[in-house]
Design a protein around this motif. Structure first.
Motif, PDB file in Angstrom:
ATOM      1  N   THR A  92     -13.729 -14.601  -0.416  1.00 24.95           N
ATOM      2  CA  THR A  92     -12.875 -13.215  -0.545  1.00 24.95           C
ATOM      3  C   THR A  92     -12.425 -13.436   1.255  1.00 24.95           C
ATOM      4  OG1 THR A  92     -13.951 -11.707   0.011  1.00 24.95           O
ATOM      5  CG2 THR A  92     -13.631 -11.687  -2.719  1.00 24.95           C
TER       6      THR A  92
ATOM      7  N   GLY B 230     -11.568  -1.617   4.238  1.00 22.24           N
ATOM      8  CA  GLY B 230     -11.361  -1.873   3.023  1.00 22.24           C
ATOM      9  C   GLY B 230     -12.226  -1.478   1.732  1.00 22.24           C
TER      10      GLY B 230
ATOM     11  N   THR C 288      -0.853  -8.280  -1.158  1.00 25.92           N
ATOM     12  CA  THR C 288      -0.925  -6.805   0.160  1.00 25.92           C
ATOM     13  C   THR C 288      -0.369  -5.839  -0.785  1.00 25.92           C
ATOM     14  OG1 THR C 288       0.458  -6.968   2.026  1.00 25.92           O
ATOM     15  CG2 THR C 288       1.574  -7.912   0.479  1.00 25.92           C
TER      16      THR C 288
ATOM     17  N   CYS D 282      -5.865  -4.918   4.955  1.00 25.67           N
ATOM     18  CA  CYS D 282      -6.730  -4.540   4.840  1.00 25.67           C
ATOM     19  C   CYS D 282      -7.811  -3.513   4.357  1.00 25.67           C
ATOM     20  CB  CYS D 282      -8.143  -5.625   3.919  1.00 25.67           C
ATOM     21  SG  CYS D 282      -8.656  -5.481   6.080  1.00 25.67           S
TER      22      CYS D 282
ATOM     23  N   SER E 282     -17.506 -13.397   1.622  1.00 26.37           N
ATOM     24  CA  SER E 282     -16.643 -12.514   2.226  1.00 26.37           C
ATOM     25  C   SER E 282     -16.457 -12.997   3.604  1.00 26.37           C
ATOM     26  CB  SER E 282     -17.466 -11.447   2.149  1.00 26.37           C
ATOM     27  OG  SER E 282     -16.701 -10.908   0.398  1.00 26.37           O
TER      28      SER E 282
ATOM     29  N   LEU F  91     -14.662  -2.374   7.984  1.00 27.79           N
ATOM     30  CA  LEU F  91     -14.599  -3.191   6.727  1.00 27.79           C
ATOM     31  C   LEU F  91     -15.672  -4.042   6.807  1.00 27.79           C
ATOM     32  CD1 LEU F  91     -12.892  -4.913   4.560  1.00 27.79           C
ATOM     33  CD2 LEU F  91     -12.433  -6.543   6.652  1.00 27.79           C
TER      34      LEU F  91
ATOM     35  N   ALA G 143     -13.158 -11.908   6.818  1.00 28.81           N
ATOM     36  CA  ALA G 143     -12.550 -11.408   7.390  1.00 28.81           C
ATOM     37  C   ALA G 143     -11.421 -12.508   8.745  1.00 28.81           C
ATOM     38  CB  ALA G 143     -12.573 -10.105   8.515  1.00 28.81           C
TER      39      ALA G 143
ATOM     40  N   SER H 249      -9.086  -2.457  -1.017  1.00 25.78           N
ATOM     41  CA  SER H 249      -8.354  -4.436  -0.363  1.00 25.78           C
ATOM     42  C   SER H 249      -9.842  -4.143  -1.599  1.00 25.78           C
ATOM     43  CB  SER H 249      -9.208  -4.627   0.539  1.00 25.78           C
ATOM     44  OG  SER H 249      -9.450  -5.872   1.003  1.00 25.78           O
TER      45      SER H 249
ATOM     46  N   ASP I  26      -6.358 -10.961   0.745  1.00 26.34           N
ATOM     47  CA  ASP I  26      -6.145  -9.398   0.771  1.00 26.34           C
ATOM     48  C   ASP I  26      -5.420  -9.105   1.715  1.00 26.34           C
ATOM     49  OD1 ASP I  26      -5.300  -7.168  -0.234  1.00 26.34           O
ATOM     50  OD2 ASP I  26      -6.181  -5.980   0.875  1.00 26.34           O
TER      51      ASP I  26
ATOM     52  N   HIS J 239      -9.981 -10.420   3.931  1.00 32.19           N
ATOM     53  CA  HIS J 239      -9.361  -9.717   4.179  1.00 32.19           C
ATOM     54  C   HIS J 239      -9.225  -9.715   5.706  1.00 32.19           C
ATOM     55  CE1 HIS J 239     -12.083  -7.773   0.911  1.00 32.19           C
ATOM     56  NE2 HIS J 239     -12.742  -9.447   1.224  1.00 32.19           N
ATOM     57  N   SER J 240      -7.563  -9.728   5.541  1.00 31.14           N
ATOM     58  CA  SER J 240      -7.348  -9.537   6.764  1.00 31.14           C
ATOM     59  C   SER J 240      -6.270  -8.505   7.411  1.00 31.14           C
ATOM     60  CB  SER J 240      -6.562 -10.939   6.129  1.00 31.14           C
ATOM     61  OG  SER J 240      -5.553 -10.983   7.760  1.00 31.14           O
ATOM     62  N   ASP J 241      -5.731  -8.445   8.224  1.00 24.55           N
ATOM     63  CA  ASP J 241      -5.403  -7.079   9.065  1.00 24.55           C
ATOM     64  C   ASP J 241      -5.366  -7.578  10.690  1.00 24.55           C
ATOM     65  OD1 ASP J 241      -4.471  -4.975   9.721  1.00 24.55           O
ATOM     66  OD2 ASP J 241      -4.891  -4.127   7.768  1.00 24.55           O
TER      67      ASP J 241
END
Length: 428
Positions: A96, A72, A150, A69, A128, A109, A130, A75, A66, A98-100
């Motif tokens: 999973t 979170g 997204t 995120c 999970s 997060l 990041a 997300s 995603d 989780h990107s930002d």
């Protein structure tokens, strides 16, 4: 005013440092979740139709990512929905991502990913992680990703394509009802083209990362011929900033250079780069479905039920601050925001909007992805030392129902959304 490129912690392909952290965005993003929730059937379809042959691609792990995120909450909820359909279809480990942006509140997060020290996702096969970076860059290895999503984040442009915007603080211009500013037709065209190039760059990067047959869902706030997400709400912020220009606490030069680099796309603007050769991403994806829609705004619905004006004002301002604050903070770098005083948020009875809108777009990856081009963001001067006090009080002056007793002038939270669900190439 400080350009994001001047901060080494911010990606070169970004115009914001992200959403407000410390749990603030999570606490004030229920409206964003409602827009996401409306397109969860696309997520279900992706999880249930990913070709099982794609699971053998990559490194043996099925990967979901995603992009945008934030802290979170939303997300993670999306990932939980996807995992519910995906896990029964494979015995492989699932990761999973989780990107930002690098300036995102990743500490929050991480806490949300492991509440009480335990994984938030059920199942021993789910892991999970990041990844920090701009969604307009490649962030994952080639052909390692199976499902990408997204939500809303692609509405923020990758760069400021004009140095000044002297007539208004939002790229699409003021609402027709208020008409309290202007954006020239030339500038509107520049912003529209930048928005399309950003979608194209995003598609190119995801096409590299996705395995053949992988899925992509893009959802973003938007506009149509009836309503735009920016209508009303940015009119009020523009008024609040101009009030400080009038008192001399913010310079006119700073106002001219400050704008929120978000663009409200029509559905056809979101999908154009998928098929139009001019943007360099044509042929990379196949569109499986699109949707343009509106959803109820939770705090409007609650106000309709309980009539609590004070709570409505607080909810409204916090919702808006959560995604606009960091950009205004960059424009006035010497100051920091404060919570508005309750006395500054008194509302009068009157008509108010009830719906928000969104755009959604699902995509499939085709064989190869072209390289993205890099553009250096424009440079902007820093604000004067007298402006930090104005920043501290800007949100106190921001009155969400300043025009609520004037019918037709308070369409403040009617956000359209656009969504597109796409598939990558089915070739190997």
């Amino acid at each position: 005013m400080t350009d994001p490129a001047d901060d080494p912690a911010i990606s070169a392909h970004s115009t914001t440092s992200g959403m407000v952290g410390g749990g603030f965005y999570n606490a004030n993003s229920a409206t964003q979740w409602k827009a996401i929730e409306a397109v969860l059937p696309f997520v279900d379809e992706a999880a249930n139709t990913l070709p099982t042959t794609s699971f053998t691609n990559g490194n043996g792990t099925v990967c979901l990512a995603d992009f945008g995120c934030s802290e979170g909450l939303n997300s993670i909820a999306v990932m939980q929905r996807a995992l519910a359909g995906l896990l029964p279809r494979t015995d492989r480990p699932v990761q999973t991502i989780h990107s930002d942006l690098p300036t995102n509140d990743f500490s929050r997060l991480f806490v949300n990913l492991r509440p009480g020290g335990r994984p938030v996702f059920d199942g021993a096969r789910v892991y999970s992680a990041a990844v920090a970076g701009s969604m307009y860059d490649q962030l994952l290895p080639d052909r390692s990703l199976h499902l990408a999503t997204t939500f809303n984040a692609i509405g923020f442009l990758s760069r400021r394509p004009v140095e000044v915007l002297p007539g208004y603080i939002c790229l699409n211009g003021p609402s027709a009802a208020r008409a309290n500013g202007f954006v020239s037709s030339e500038d509107r065209h520049i912003f529209a083209e930048q928005a399309k190039r950003d979608v194209a760059d995003f598609l190119k990067m995801r096409a590299r990362e996705l395995v053949p047959g992988g899925k992509l869902l893009v959802q973003v706030f938007g506009a149509n011929e009836v309503a735009r997400t920016c209508d009303g709400i940015y009119d009020l912020l523009n008024d609040a900033v101009l009030a400080f220009v009038a008192t001399g606490e913010i310079s006119r030069e700073t106002y001219d250079r400050y704008y929120q680099p978000v663009y409200m796309r029509a559905l056809e603007e979101l999908t154009a780069p998928v098929s139009q050769e001019a943007y360099g991403a044509a042929g990379l994806f196949r569109i499986d479905g699109t949707r343009s829609y509106e959803i109820p705004v939770p705090f409007n619905t609650r106000f309709d039920a309980d009539g609590d004006l004070e709570r409505y004002a607080t909810d409204y301002v916090n919702f808006f601050r959560a995604f606009t604050q960091s950009i205004l903070e960059t424009a006035l770098p010497e100051g920091r925001p404060k919570q508005p005083r309750r006395s500054d948020l008194q509302l009068r009875e009157g008509p108010y909007p009830g719906d928000a809108g969104a755009l959604s777009l699902p995509l499939h990856r085709h064989r190869d992805a072209a390289d993205t081009h890099r553009i250096s963001p424009s440079q902007s001067p820093r604000s004067t030392s007298t402006e930090h006090g104005a920043w501290r009080t800007i949100w106190a002056a921001f009155e969400p129902t300043k025009y609520v007793d004037r019918p037709g002038l308070c369409d403040v939270i009617r956000t359209r959304s656009q969504a597109a669900f796409s598939a990558s190439s089915i070739t190997s």
